[in-house]
Design an enzyme around this catalytic site. Sequence first.
Site, PDB file in Angstrom:
ATOM      1  N   GLY A  83      24.324  35.312  20.522  1.00 38.50           N
ATOM      2  CA  GLY A  83      24.522  35.964  19.235  1.00 38.50           C
ATOM      3  C   GLY A  83      23.827  35.162  18.168  1.00 38.50           C
ATOM      4  N   GLY A  84      23.687  35.755  17.010  1.00 37.40           N
ATOM      5  CA  GLY A  84      23.030  35.084  15.904  1.00 37.40           C
ATOM      6  C   GLY A  84      23.877  33.960  15.328  1.00 37.40           C
ATOM      7  CB  SER A  85      22.982  31.516  12.741  1.00 35.82           C
ATOM      8  OG  SER A  85      23.616  30.496  12.014  1.00 35.82           O
ATOM      9  CB  SER A  86      27.346  32.389  10.889  1.00 35.90           C
ATOM     10  OG  SER A  86      26.932  31.133  10.400  1.00 35.90           O
TER      11      SER A  86
ATOM     12  N   GLY B  72      30.104  33.814  15.562  1.00 36.88           N
ATOM     13  CA  GLY B  72      31.414  33.536  16.132  1.00 36.88           C
ATOM     14  C   GLY B  72      31.405  33.042  17.565  1.00 36.88           C
ATOM     15  CE  LYS B  73      25.747  31.654  19.307  1.00 39.77           C
ATOM     16  NZ  LYS B  73      25.544  31.874  17.876  1.00 39.77           N
TER      17      LYS B  73
ATOM     18  CG  ASP C 275      24.304  24.799  16.955  1.00 36.52           C
ATOM     19  OD1 ASP C 275      23.129  25.157  16.714  1.00 36.52           O
ATOM     20  OD2 ASP C 275      25.292  25.392  16.488  1.00 36.52           O
TER      21      ASP C 275
END
Length: 173
Positions: free
Chosen positions: A9-12, A14-15, A36
């Site tokens: 999923g994209g940044s922010s 909720g992964k 990250d």
Amino acid sequence: MTTVIVLNGGSSSGKSGIARCLQAVLPDPWLTLGVDTLIDAMPSTVDGGIDFAADGGVSVGSGFQRLENAWMAGVAAMVRAGARVIIDDAFLGGAASQRRWRDALAGLELLWVGVRCDGVVAAGREIARGDRVTGMAEAQAEIVHRGVVYDLEVDTGVNEALACAREIAARVG
């Protein structure tokens, strides 16, 4: 038996929250490893590394890709040695990124999960976090899913991380 859960999923989106909840609800111990983690481990002096643009764009060079390939092989080796792993990633290359993980994890039992979140909602989280380049969340909200095939998709814009984790855990064999 599922040995790897890949959250994309994209940044922010909720992964990371889902990954922490999965560790709490799954019966066996699972390691969580994310892109990250890889970025934090890299020295800033990597020639052809990773660049974050002021508008939230991200570009990776050959030096980053070389180290990422080694990291992917290492994650796969940990799974083959008996660890169960949750991968927290953002497929900036869409389907090509999925292919790279599929190749690295060949022969393992995978669960591919798309973590969706409306770009505006993710952008609000990005601002609240304060540790991301503004614009990254909206820029990545859809691009990371292009051409990617999932076993399951969850939406953190309408469901809490724990509810998403429970839905994912129900699919883990």
